[in-house]
Design a protein around this motif. Structure first.
Motif, PDB file in Angstrom:
ATOM      1  N   PHE A   1       0.810  -1.214   0.000  1.00 26.54           N
ATOM      2  CA  PHE A   1       0.000   0.000   0.000  1.00 26.54           C
ATOM      3  C   PHE A   1       0.850   1.274   0.000  1.00 26.54           C
ATOM      4  O   PHE A   1       0.478   2.284  -0.578  1.00 26.54           O
ATOM      5  N   SER A   2       1.970   1.248   0.661  1.00 28.33           N
ATOM      6  CA  SER A   2       2.703   2.472   0.979  1.00 28.33           C
ATOM      7  C   SER A   2       3.122   3.258  -0.250  1.00 28.33           C
ATOM      8  O   SER A   2       3.517   2.691  -1.274  1.00 28.33           O
ATOM      9  N   ALA A   3       3.076   4.579  -0.122  1.00 27.43           N
ATOM     10  CA  ALA A   3       3.675   5.477  -1.091  1.00 27.43           C
ATOM     11  C   ALA A   3       5.072   5.832  -0.594  1.00 27.43           C
ATOM     12  O   ALA A   3       5.531   5.344   0.437  1.00 27.43           O
ATOM     13  N   GLY A   4       5.756   6.689  -1.359  1.00 29.05           N
ATOM     14  CA  GLY A   4       7.084   7.116  -0.955  1.00 29.05           C
ATOM     15  C   GLY A   4       8.187   6.414  -1.706  1.00 29.05           C
ATOM     16  O   GLY A   4       9.317   6.300  -1.215  1.00 29.05           O
ATOM     17  N   PHE A   5       7.892   5.967  -2.920  1.00 25.09           N
ATOM     18  CA  PHE A   5       8.885   5.240  -3.704  1.00 25.09           C
ATOM     19  C   PHE A   5       9.194   6.000  -4.997  1.00 25.09           C
ATOM     20  O   PHE A   5       9.556   7.164  -4.955  1.00 25.09           O
ATOM     21  N   ALA A   6       9.031   5.364  -6.150  1.00 23.92           N
ATOM     22  CA  ALA A   6       9.470   5.974  -7.407  1.00 23.92           C
ATOM     23  C   ALA A   6       8.804   7.315  -7.674  1.00 23.92           C
ATOM     24  O   ALA A   6       9.383   8.182  -8.330  1.00 23.92           O
ATOM     25  N   GLU A   7       7.596   7.506  -7.152  1.00 23.73           N
ATOM     26  CA  GLU A   7       6.875   8.753  -7.412  1.00 23.73           C
ATOM     27  C   GLU A   7       7.502   9.949  -6.696  1.00 23.73           C
ATOM     28  O   GLU A   7       7.169  11.099  -6.998  1.00 23.73           O
ATOM     29  N   THR A   8       8.441   9.680  -5.781  1.00 23.06           N
ATOM     30  CA  THR A   8       9.040  10.773  -5.004  1.00 23.06           C
ATOM     31  C   THR A   8      10.371  11.248  -5.568  1.00 23.06           C
ATOM     32  O   THR A   8      10.891  12.276  -5.129  1.00 23.06           O
ATOM     33  N   GLY A   9      10.958  10.494  -6.498  1.00 26.93           N
ATOM     34  CA  GLY A   9      12.234  10.918  -7.063  1.00 26.93           C
ATOM     35  C   GLY A   9      13.236   9.787  -7.118  1.00 26.93           C
ATOM     36  O   GLY A   9      12.911   8.604  -6.925  1.00 26.93           O
ATOM     37  N   ALA A  10      14.508  10.148  -7.352  1.00 26.13           N
ATOM     38  CA  ALA A  10      15.558   9.163  -7.605  1.00 26.13           C
ATOM     39  C   ALA A  10      15.791   8.240  -6.410  1.00 26.13           C
ATOM     40  O   ALA A  10      15.973   7.026  -6.579  1.00 26.13           O
ATOM     41  N   ASP A  11      15.803   8.797  -5.193  1.00 28.25           N
ATOM     42  CA  ASP A  11      16.046   7.952  -4.018  1.00 28.25           C
ATOM     43  C   ASP A  11      14.935   6.926  -3.848  1.00 28.25           C
ATOM     44  O   ASP A  11      15.190   5.739  -3.579  1.00 28.25           O
ATOM     45  N   GLY A  12      13.702   7.375  -3.978  1.00 28.39           N
ATOM     46  CA  GLY A  12      12.574   6.452  -3.887  1.00 28.39           C
ATOM     47  C   GLY A  12      12.607   5.407  -4.986  1.00 28.39           C
ATOM     48  O   GLY A  12      12.244   4.244  -4.775  1.00 28.39           O
ATOM     49  N   GLN A  13      13.041   5.812  -6.174  1.00 22.63           N
ATOM     50  CA  GLN A  13      13.152   4.883  -7.292  1.00 22.63           C
ATOM     51  C   GLN A  13      14.163   3.777  -6.980  1.00 22.63           C
ATOM     52  O   GLN A  13      13.927   2.597  -7.257  1.00 22.63           O
ATOM     53  N   ARG A  14      15.287   4.148  -6.375  1.00 21.07           N
ATOM     54  CA  ARG A  14      16.314   3.156  -6.051  1.00 21.07           C
ATOM     55  C   ARG A  14      15.789   2.132  -5.035  1.00 21.07           C
ATOM     56  O   ARG A  14      16.015   0.920  -5.184  1.00 21.07           O
TER      57      ARG A  14
END
Length: 701
Positions: free
Chosen positions: A99-112
């Motif tokens: 469920f959690s957000a805070g990944f790729a949609e937040t930028g490069a760090d979240g994408q990694r």
């Protein structure tokens, strides 16, 4: 499709990691919904801070679960997700929802971090839905792996409508609208950031479920275009409708400066054409998506598009007739002799089509029954559209009116029937229960009926479709490629070009022109010069040897001045072709849907009007014919103002061959331009006059 995917959507046991006693929290809602729905499998809450959650025994961690769940719902913060995925793998869990957000949609760090989670899961064989998604629902199984507030007041009824959405919020919204429209849901999947399961795979799985008749889908784009197209084909083969909402308008134009085809091919226009190609319906609005899905949910598709319109008010009938014709339906008039008989029954009626019985008919409902029965029996209509307005809300009139219409439809059970009604939901339900599609608005009704007809055509088309023979792989060499080299390659792929002669620099241009016969065209031939006009590298209508020599010298001089770095193969001498209709054809590698073929009329039609259409490669000759007829300027090819009809059959063969070549070399070709192409009079073929192949960057070095 693997069993692990089925376990994700239809599990027999589920662990809820981050379970909460508070039913309003993300970790509390799924547990509440599962319990209210009477989910028949094991529900195992996980929370180290509690011994029970919402009346169920709670476990401190995944390792301590009494059994391996089919799926796990991860309602944990983003920072804890990776460790939780490792714990799932250690336990042997095969599927999970994040469920959690805070990944790729937040930028490069979240994408990694997202990529690390995906890699860990992939290596361990754990299928993931999300992150940043609303989860999954399967109402028939009582499974609600979601925290969506759409279920706060009522769960979803099981049914035949599937929903696949990249956006959780949009997926929840159309589920709510479907429920309000009395549509039950088969499965509901939201894919979010798609670190593993994407909309293509979800769609592919869903159309294969026997209980699903129609799928509403939402996406901004697709990652796996081969699986996406395979899903569209599966739906067609199974007679299942896909009603798609596609958002996001972007250009494919990474190579637009080098390729005219790529410059014309925005991803959105390509997506639109490909959906049509494979029989899916692209909705222009959410309301339209709901209307069309509602109509398809019956599984009843018409055998033709001839609609009979019945009204008690001429004005409303005319409006619906206008809407029906605009939607592509055939508002054919009643036969003359049938009109006479209807007129005898109701002297004040207007029995042409729309058939206006006037308000006089309501004074004698038996007469109305005979009138409508005669209309449908003698009109030869595939579809019935009736306009009832607010009449069904009348306490004294509603039930007799419905009985009159049902009696009129006896023996017409194979005809699809729809009504426009403005009435409360319970009244509408009574008509739906008796087999009527009900709309409040005539335009919506017409659009939905038209979509049903197109689906029916697509299903029939798939059944008669022939296998497409793959094109042979050719040695394309290294790029960039000159015009002469591009034509040599495409000739081996089955395309026909006019005879041409490549004359080396300083060679006998006049002799080559004499061999071909005047008048001729001279063109610079260089792999480094994609657009010849930029260096004034074309001379047309050359009629004498002297003109040929002068023109060649001028072109060579101009190239040396403008592009001294360019490798010059020589001068290409070609016959002057002025007959036929000018078109453009080409291929571009769409970033969403892979290799697609473009076709349109040339000249002002493409430069100003952009009257072009697309198809995903490969396709057969029948599909090429449909492609040709897609453009607004198709009548030009049929012959106008005394011009002979063009060789459309040869054009269709060329487009199909081009598509097969593009599909066979999708890994190497970025784009192809055939511009201009002359479509000659019937029986004389097509003549591509110029060709440009741009290889993908790694092949052009």
């Amino acid at each position: 499709m693997t069993d692990t995917f089925s376990a994700l959507v239809s599990p027999k046991s589920v662990a809820l990691v981050g379970a909460s006693e508070d039913v309003a929290r993300i970790g509390g809602r799924p547990l509440r919904y599962l319990r209210e729905a009477g989910f028949g499998g094991s529900i195992m809450p996980v929370n180290p801070k509690r011994e029970t959650v919402q009346g169920l025994t709670c476990h401190p961690d995944i390792a301590s679960l009494p059994e391996v769940p089919d799926t796990a719902i991860l309602a944990v913060p983003a920072r804890a997700t990776l460790d939780t995925v490792h714990a799932c793998l250690d336990k042997g869990v095969k599927s999970a929802v994040i469920f959690s957000a805070g990944f790729a949609e937040t930028g490069a760090d979240g994408q990694r971090v997202q990529e690390e989670i995906a890699n860990v899961a992939r290596e361990g064989g754990l299928r993931l839905l999300g992150p940043n998604c609303l989860g999954v629902m399967n109402p028939a199984k009582g499974y609600y792996g979601t925290f969506s507030v759409v279920l706060d007041n009522a769960l979803l009824n099981p049914g035949v409508v599937g929903i696949v959405s990249q956006s959780g919020a949009y997926g929840a919204h159309i589920a709510h609208l479907a429920r309000a429209r009395n549509m039950g849901i088969s499965q509901w999947i939201t894919t979010g950031n798609e670190c593993d399961v994407d909309v293509s795979e979800a769609l592919d799985w869903m159309v294969q479920q026997p209980e699903t008749r129609v799928v509403m889908a939402y996406a901004e784009g697709v990652r796996d275009y081969e699986r996406f197209i395979d899903a569209l084909e599966k739906a067609q083969s199974l007679g299942k409708a896909i009603v798609f909402m596609k958002t996001g308008r972007s250009s494919a134009g990474a190579v637009a400066a080098a390729s005219h085809t790529a410059a014309l091919a925005g991803s959105d226009s390509v997506f639109d054409a490909v959906l049509r190609q494979y029989g899916a319906h692209r909705a222009a609005s959410t309301a339209e998506q709901i209307d069309v899905a509602y109509a398809c949910a019956t599984g009843n598709y018409p055998t033709g598009n001839k609609v009979g319109i019945f009204t008690l008010s001429g004005g409303f009938g005319i409006q619906l007739a206008d809407d029906a014709e605009s939607a592509g339906l055939d508002v054919a008039p009643m036969p003359d002799d049938a009109q006479i008989r209807l007129k005898e029954m109701l002297p004040y009626s207007a029995p042409r089509n729309p058939v206006d019985a006037t308000a006089q008919a309501v004074n004698d409902l038996d007469l109305l029954t005979r009138y409508v029965r005669a209309m449908m029996a003698e009109g030869g209509y595939d579809l019935f559209a009736g306009i009832l307005g607010t009449a069904p809300t009348s306490k004294t009139f509603a039930e007799p009116l419905k009985r009159a219409f049902l009696a009129a439809m006896e023996g017409q059970e194979d005809k699809l029937r729809a009504l426009t009604i403005t009435a409360p939901a319970d009244v509408v339900r009574t008509y739906e229960d008796d087999g009527f599609l009900v709309f409040e608005d005539g335009k919506s009704l017409a659009g939905a009926l038209s979509a049903l007809c197109r689906f029916a055509e697509g299903f029939a088309r798939f059944k008669s479709r022939k296998e497409i023979a793959p094109a042979a792989r050719l040695d394309l060499g290294k790029g960039p490629l000159s015009e002469a080299r591009a034509k040599e390659i495409l000739s081996r792929a089955g395309l026909d070009f006019p005879p041409e002669i490549l004359v080396p620099v300083g060679g006998d241009v006049a002799g080559a022109a004499a061999t071909l016969g005047y008048p001729v065209v001279l063109k610079v031939c260089s792999a480094d010069i994609a657009h010849k006009t930029e260096v004034d590298g074309v001379a047309v209508n050359i009629r004498t040897p002297e003109d040929a020599v002068r023109a060649a010298e001028k072109i060579e001089r101009r190239v040396r001045e403008e592009r001294p770095d360019a490798r010059l193969d020589g001068i290409l001498v070609a016959p002057m072709v002025g007959d036929g209709v000018e078109i453009i054809a080409g291929v571009t590698h769409d970033p969403v849907l892979g290799p697609v073929v473009l076709f349109g009329l040339g000249g002002v039609f493409v430069e100003v009007l952009k009257d072009v259409t697309f198809r995903a490669a490969p396709f057969d000759i029948d599909e090429a014919h449909r492609m040709i007829r897609d453009i607004r300027g198709f009548p030009m090819l049929e012959g106008v103002r005394g011009a002979p009809p063009c060789d459309v059959d040869a054009l269709a063969r060329m487009l199909s061959d081009l598509s097969r070549f593009a599909a066979a070399h999708a890994d190497r070709i970025e784009s192809i331009d055939l511009n201009p192409v002359r479509v000659m009079p019937q029986g004389q073929g097509v003549m591509p006059l110029d060709a440009l192949i741009i290889l993908k960057e790694e092949d052009s070095r």
